[in-house]
Design an enzyme around this catalytic site. Structure first.
Site, short mmCIF file in Angstrom:
data_model
loop_
_atom_site.label_atom_id
_atom_site.label_comp_id
_atom_site.label_asym_id
_atom_site.label_seq_id
_atom_site.Cartn_x
_atom_site.Cartn_y
_atom_site.Cartn_z
N CYS A 133 0.85 -1.19 0.00
CA CYS A 133 0.00 0.00 0.00
C CYS A 133 0.89 1.24 0.00
CB CYS A 133 -0.90 0.00 1.24
SG CYS A 133 -1.95 1.46 1.37
N CYS A 174 -5.24 0.97 6.42
CA CYS A 174 -5.51 2.42 6.35
C CYS A 174 -6.75 2.77 5.54
CB CYS A 174 -4.29 3.15 5.79
SG CYS A 174 -4.00 2.82 4.04
N CYS A 215 -7.39 -1.21 1.52
CA CYS A 215 -6.34 -1.66 2.43
C CYS A 215 -6.95 -1.84 3.83
CB CYS A 215 -5.22 -0.64 2.45
SG CYS A 215 -3.92 -1.00 3.66
N CYS A 229 0.36 3.14 3.62
CA CYS A 229 0.79 2.62 4.93
C CYS A 229 1.82 1.50 4.84
CB CYS A 229 -0.41 2.14 5.72
SG CYS A 229 -1.16 0.64 5.05
N CYS A 239 -8.38 -5.68 -9.98
CA CYS A 239 -8.00 -4.60 -10.89
C CYS A 239 -7.57 -3.42 -10.01
CB CYS A 239 -9.22 -4.27 -11.74
SG CYS A 239 -8.93 -3.13 -13.07
#
Length: 174
Positions: free
Chosen positions: A82, A141, A138, A85, A161
């Site tokens: 991510c 976060c 995510c 984070c 995707c």
């Protein structure tokens, strides 16, 4: 539409926000860790931390232009994290070319069969365009990453995707 709804019925739903969540890796090059609490910053803090495009996609649920992402054609071995984070999200081993214009993955890192409880993602129903889609965020976060569709390759039949701008790639160490 019927296929999408059938696929949605069989999926695990959201965990309660704020609970401790596991984000464990699996084996070789394990980059996972136990995430103890959800990362929550103010809008102003996210704007300072991210580029304008990263902020638009991850915090405002935007989408980058197709075929524009830096990771679309990336073939290196490693882990996609991510951008907000640094949680590990997708392994390059599950990346494939879907021809859609965005990086595509057949499953999230840490998936065991159909169990996504040890992954770094959550699925959320998205009806923003008038037809149901499954948003991918995510766990740590709540950054918007992209969407998952039931038209991927075997054995999972899934196509995650994902916007390149929502990811940070870390190559495997030799």
């Amino acid at each position: 539409m019927a296929r999408l709804l059938r696929a949605l019925r069989g999926l695990p739903w959201l965990e309660a926000p704020g609970r401790a969540r596991g984000c464990a890796g699996s084996g070789r090059g394990d980059t996972g860790s136990l995430i103890k609490s959800k990362l929550s910053l103010s809008k102003a803090d996210w704007q300072k931390k991210l580029t304008p495009e990263q902020f638009y996609v991850t915090r405002e649920k935007g989408t980058e232009a197709p075929f524009s992402g830096m990771y679309l054609k990336n073939k290196e071995t490693g882990m996609y994290h991510c951008v907000c984070c640094d949680s590990p999200l997708f392994s390059s081993e599950k990346k494939y070319c879907s021809g859609t214009g965005w990086p595509s993955f057949s499953e999230a890192h840490g998936t065991k069969g159909s169990d996504e409880s040890h992954t770094g993602i959550l699925r959320r129903l998205d009806t923003s365009l008038g037809c149901p889609r499954m948003e991918v965020v995510c766990k740590q976060c709540e950054a918007h990453l992209g969407h998952v569709f039931p038209d991927g390759p075997d054995p999972t039949g899934q196509r995650f995707c994902i916007n390149s701008v929502a990811l940070k790639f870390k190559p495997s160490k030799p």
